[in-house]
Write a protein that holds these residues in place. Structure first.
Motif, PDB file in Angstrom:
ATOM      1  N   ASP A  84       0.846  -1.190   0.000  1.00 39.58           N
ATOM      2  CA  ASP A  84       0.000   0.000   0.000  1.00 39.58           C
ATOM      3  C   ASP A  84       0.885   1.244   0.000  1.00 39.58           C
ATOM      4  O   ASP A  84       1.907   1.293   0.675  1.00 39.58           O
ATOM      5  CB  ASP A  84      -0.893   0.045   1.240  1.00 39.58           C
ATOM      6  N   ILE A  85       0.468   2.246  -0.743  1.00 34.22           N
ATOM      7  CA  ILE A  85       1.150   3.541  -0.730  1.00 34.22           C
ATOM      8  C   ILE A  85       0.480   4.355   0.376  1.00 34.22           C
ATOM      9  O   ILE A  85      -0.754   4.450   0.441  1.00 34.22           O
ATOM     10  CB  ILE A  85       1.049   4.253  -2.085  1.00 34.22           C
ATOM     11  N   THR A  86       1.302   4.932   1.249  1.00 32.70           N
ATOM     12  CA  THR A  86       0.749   5.701   2.377  1.00 32.70           C
ATOM     13  C   THR A  86       1.251   7.131   2.309  1.00 32.70           C
ATOM     14  O   THR A  86       2.231   7.448   1.637  1.00 32.70           O
ATOM     15  CB  THR A  86       1.168   5.080   3.724  1.00 32.70           C
ATOM     16  N   ARG A  87       0.565   7.985   3.017  1.00 31.08           N
ATOM     17  CA  ARG A  87       1.001   9.379   3.165  1.00 31.08           C
ATOM     18  C   ARG A  87       0.983   9.697   4.659  1.00 31.08           C
ATOM     19  O   ARG A  87       0.265   9.062   5.436  1.00 31.08           O
ATOM     20  CB  ARG A  87       0.116  10.333   2.378  1.00 31.08           C
ATOM     21  N   THR A  88       1.759  10.672   5.059  1.00 26.49           N
ATOM     22  CA  THR A  88       1.836  11.060   6.463  1.00 26.49           C
ATOM     23  C   THR A  88       0.765  12.106   6.759  1.00 26.49           C
ATOM     24  O   THR A  88       0.653  13.113   6.062  1.00 26.49           O
ATOM     25  CB  THR A  88       3.222  11.637   6.797  1.00 26.49           C
ATOM     26  N   GLU A  89      -0.021  11.837   7.779  1.00 27.85           N
ATOM     27  CA  GLU A  89      -0.979  12.814   8.303  1.00 27.85           C
ATOM     28  C   GLU A  89      -0.655  13.002   9.771  1.00 27.85           C
ATOM     29  O   GLU A  89      -0.005  12.155  10.386  1.00 27.85           O
ATOM     30  CB  GLU A  89      -2.418  12.330   8.129  1.00 27.85           C
ATOM     31  N   TYR A  90      -1.120  14.094  10.330  1.00 25.63           N
ATOM     32  CA  TYR A  90      -0.841  14.390  11.727  1.00 25.63           C
ATOM     33  C   TYR A  90      -2.133  14.308  12.530  1.00 25.63           C
ATOM     34  O   TYR A  90      -3.146  14.878  12.147  1.00 25.63           O
ATOM     35  CB  TYR A  90      -0.174  15.757  11.856  1.00 25.63           C
ATOM     36  N   GLN A  91      -2.063  13.578  13.618  1.00 28.51           N
ATOM     37  CA  GLN A  91      -3.226  13.324  14.452  1.00 28.51           C
ATOM     38  C   GLN A  91      -3.009  13.989  15.808  1.00 28.51           C
ATOM     39  O   GLN A  91      -1.959  13.823  16.433  1.00 28.51           O
ATOM     40  CB  GLN A  91      -3.384  11.814  14.622  1.00 28.51           C
ATOM     41  N   SER A  92      -4.002  14.737  16.272  1.00 33.09           N
ATOM     42  CA  SER A  92      -3.938  15.354  17.595  1.00 33.09           C
ATOM     43  C   SER A  92      -4.421  14.358  18.632  1.00 33.09           C
ATOM     44  O   SER A  92      -5.347  13.585  18.378  1.00 33.09           O
ATOM     45  CB  SER A  92      -4.813  16.609  17.646  1.00 33.09           C
ATOM     46  N   TYR A  93      -3.795  14.407  19.805  1.00 29.47           N
ATOM     47  CA  TYR A  93      -4.214  13.538  20.892  1.00 29.47           C
ATOM     48  C   TYR A  93      -3.968  14.264  22.220  1.00 29.47           C
ATOM     49  O   TYR A  93      -3.042  15.066  22.329  1.00 29.47           O
ATOM     50  CB  TYR A  93      -3.473  12.192  20.856  1.00 29.47           C
ATOM     51  N   PRO A  94      -4.799  13.993  23.211  1.00 28.51           N
ATOM     52  CA  PRO A  94      -4.621  14.660  24.501  1.00 28.51           C
ATOM     53  C   PRO A  94      -3.577  13.942  25.351  1.00 28.51           C
ATOM     54  O   PRO A  94      -3.418  12.730  25.276  1.00 28.51           O
ATOM     55  CB  PRO A  94      -6.007  14.545  25.144  1.00 28.51           C
ATOM     56  N   VAL A  95      -2.858  14.728  26.136  1.00 28.51           N
ATOM     57  CA  VAL A  95      -1.889  14.166  27.076  1.00 28.51           C
ATOM     58  C   VAL A  95      -1.924  15.022  28.340  1.00 28.51           C
ATOM     59  O   VAL A  95      -2.111  16.234  28.279  1.00 28.51           O
ATOM     60  CB  VAL A  95      -0.469  14.112  26.459  1.00 28.51           C
ATOM     61  N   TYR A  96      -1.809  14.367  29.489  1.00 28.05           N
ATOM     62  CA  TYR A  96      -1.775  15.087  30.753  1.00 28.05           C
ATOM     63  C   TYR A  96      -0.327  15.374  31.116  1.00 28.05           C
ATOM     64  O   TYR A  96       0.516  14.483  31.093  1.00 28.05           O
ATOM     65  CB  TYR A  96      -2.457  14.275  31.857  1.00 28.05           C
ATOM     66  N   VAL A  97      -0.038  16.642  31.414  1.00 32.58           N
ATOM     67  CA  VAL A  97       1.311  17.052  31.798  1.00 32.58           C
ATOM     68  C   VAL A  97       1.247  17.747  33.152  1.00 32.58           C
ATOM     69  O   VAL A  97       0.252  18.389  33.486  1.00 32.58           O
ATOM     70  CB  VAL A  97       1.947  17.992  30.754  1.00 32.58           C
ATOM     71  N   THR A  98       2.302  17.579  33.917  1.00 33.66           N
ATOM     72  CA  THR A  98       2.402  18.256  35.201  1.00 33.66           C
ATOM     73  C   THR A  98       3.464  19.330  35.063  1.00 33.66           C
ATOM     74  O   THR A  98       4.579  19.057  34.611  1.00 33.66           O
ATOM     75  CB  THR A  98       2.792  17.266  36.311  1.00 33.66           C
ATOM     76  N   ALA A  99       3.103  20.554  35.422  1.00 37.20           N
ATOM     77  CA  ALA A  99       4.022  21.674  35.289  1.00 37.20           C
ATOM     78  C   ALA A  99       3.957  22.543  36.532  1.00 37.20           C
ATOM     79  O   ALA A  99       2.917  22.631  37.194  1.00 37.20           O
ATOM     80  CB  ALA A  99       3.667  22.493  34.053  1.00 37.20           C
ATOM     81  N   ASP A 100       5.058  23.195  36.818  1.00 38.29           N
ATOM     82  CA  ASP A 100       5.147  24.134  37.935  1.00 38.29           C
ATOM     83  C   ASP A 100       4.585  25.474  37.454  1.00 38.29           C
ATOM     84  O   ASP A 100       5.170  26.116  36.585  1.00 38.29           O
ATOM     85  CB  ASP A 100       6.606  24.270  38.362  1.00 38.29           C
ATOM     86  N   ILE A 101       3.447  25.881  38.011  1.00 39.02           N
ATOM     87  CA  ILE A 101       2.798  27.097  37.529  1.00 39.02           C
ATOM     88  C   ILE A 101       3.538  28.366  37.974  1.00 39.02           C
ATOM     89  O   ILE A 101       3.291  29.437  37.443  1.00 39.02           O
ATOM     90  CB  ILE A 101       1.308  27.165  37.954  1.00 39.02           C
ATOM     91  N   ASN A 102       4.448  28.260  38.930  1.00 42.26           N
ATOM     92  CA  ASN A 102       5.214  29.419  39.385  1.00 42.26           C
ATOM     93  C   ASN A 102       6.606  29.511  38.746  1.00 42.26           C
ATOM     94  O   ASN A 102       7.352  30.440  39.042  1.00 42.26           O
ATOM     95  CB  ASN A 102       5.382  29.378  40.904  1.00 42.26           C
ATOM     96  N   GLU A 103       6.951  28.572  37.880  1.00 36.80           N
ATOM     97  CA  GLU A 103       8.308  28.532  37.339  1.00 36.80           C
ATOM     98  C   GLU A 103       8.679  29.803  36.577  1.00 36.80           C
ATOM     99  O   GLU A 103       9.761  30.357  36.765  1.00 36.80           O
ATOM    100  CB  GLU A 103       8.464  27.314  36.425  1.00 36.80           C
ATOM    101  N   TYR A 104       7.797  30.292  35.735  1.00 36.71           N
ATOM    102  CA  TYR A 104       8.105  31.474  34.930  1.00 36.71           C
ATOM    103  C   TYR A 104       8.357  32.682  35.823  1.00 36.71           C
ATOM    104  O   TYR A 104       9.363  33.383  35.673  1.00 36.71           O
ATOM    105  CB  TYR A 104       6.975  31.758  33.930  1.00 36.71           C
ATOM    106  N   GLY A 105       7.441  32.936  36.754  1.00 40.10           N
ATOM    107  CA  GLY A 105       7.600  34.082  37.655  1.00 40.10           C
ATOM    108  C   GLY A 105       8.853  33.970  38.498  1.00 40.10           C
ATOM    109  O   GLY A 105       9.581  34.961  38.686  1.00 40.10           O
ATOM    110  N   ARG A 106       9.133  32.771  39.005  1.00 42.12           N
ATOM    111  CA  ARG A 106      10.319  32.553  39.821  1.00 42.12           C
ATOM    112  C   ARG A 106      11.584  32.798  38.998  1.00 42.12           C
ATOM    113  O   ARG A 106      12.517  33.465  39.460  1.00 42.12           O
ATOM    114  CB  ARG A 106      10.311  31.126  40.364  1.00 42.12           C
ATOM    115  N   ASN A 107      11.625  32.307  37.772  1.00 45.46           N
ATOM    116  CA  ASN A 107      12.794  32.531  36.914  1.00 45.46           C
ATOM    117  C   ASN A 107      12.984  34.008  36.594  1.00 45.46           C
ATOM    118  O   ASN A 107      14.119  34.478  36.483  1.00 45.46           O
ATOM    119  CB  ASN A 107      12.681  31.710  35.632  1.00 45.46           C
ATOM    120  N   GLN A 108      11.879  34.733  36.449  1.00 46.26           N
ATOM    121  CA  GLN A 108      11.976  36.176  36.204  1.00 46.26           C
ATOM    122  C   GLN A 108      12.578  36.888  37.410  1.00 46.26           C
ATOM    123  O   GLN A 108      13.416  37.779  37.265  1.00 46.26           O
ATOM    124  CB  GLN A 108      10.593  36.758  35.868  1.00 46.26           C
ATOM    125  N   VAL A 109      12.150  36.504  38.614  1.00 48.64           N
ATOM    126  CA  VAL A 109      12.679  37.111  39.840  1.00 48.64           C
ATOM    127  C   VAL A 109      14.166  36.789  39.986  1.00 48.64           C
ATOM    128  O   VAL A 109      14.975  37.667  40.320  1.00 48.64           O
ATOM    129  CB  VAL A 109      11.880  36.631  41.077  1.00 48.64           C
TER     130      VAL A 109
END
Length: 144
Positions: free
Chosen positions: A100-125
Motif C-alpha cells: 500500500d502507498i501511504t502518506r503522512t498525516e498528523y493526528q492530535s491527541y490529549p496528554v496530561y502534563v504536570t508543570a510548575d505554575i510558578n516557574e516562569y515568575g520565579r525565573n523572572q525574579v
C-alpha cells in the motif's frame, strides 16, 4: 507589601492541612540545577549570583505543580488507496508483491502534563535579582 501575597496566603489557608511538604527541597535543588544548566552561556560569577538569588525567589514563588491536559500531535501513516507492485521472476515462477502507498498525516491527541505554575515568575525574579546584583558588584548586568 507584595500585592500577590494576600491572595497566596488565602490560597494556602484554604489548602488541606494534610498536604505533605516532604520532598520539596530535592525538587528545589533539581530545579535550581536545571536553571543553572540552562544558563550555560552565563559567566561563572553570574551563575553564582543566580544561586544566591534563588532561595528568595523560591520563597516568593514556591513550586506548585499542576496537572493539565495539552493537545499534542503525532505523525501517522494513512493508506492512499493506491498500491505499488513489483514482480520477481525466479525460474519459471513469478512472485508479485504489492504494498500500500501511504502518506503522512498528523493526528492530535490529549496528554496530561504536570508543570510548575510558578516557574516562569520565579525565573523572572531570579534573573532580575542576578542582573541587579551583577550591576552592583561588576558594573554590568552579566557579571563580566
Amino acid at each position: 507589601m507584595n500585592p500577590i501575597q494576600p491572595a497566596r496566603d488565602a490560597r494556602r489557608a484554604s489548602e488541606p492541612v494534610s498536604r505533605a511538604r516532604t520532598g520539596t527541597a530535592p525538587r528545589r535543588l533539581t530545579l535550581l540545577c536545571l536553571v543553572l544548566a540552562l544558563s550555560g552561556c552565563a559567566t561563572e560569577a553570574y551563575r553564582a549570583t543566580e544561586s544566591q538569588c534563588a532561595p528568595a525567589a523560591y520563597a516568593q514563588y514556591p513550586v506548585i505543580n499542576q496537572t493539565r491536559m495539552e493537545m499534542r500531535t503525532r505523525p501517522i501513516q494513512v493508506p492512499t488507496g493506491q498500491t505499488r507492485c513489483s514482480s520477481v521472476t525466479n525460474g519459471n515462477r513469478t512472485d508479485t508483491v504489492c504494498q500500500d502507498i501511504t502518506r503522512t498525516e498528523y493526528q492530535s491527541y490529549p496528554v496530561y502534563v504536570t508543570a510548575d505554575i510558578n516557574e516562569y515568575g520565579r525565573n523572572q525574579v531570579i534573573a532580575a535579582c542576578a542582573r541587579n546584583q551583577c550591576l552592583r558588584t561588576h558594573g554590568n548586568p552579566d557579571c563580566k
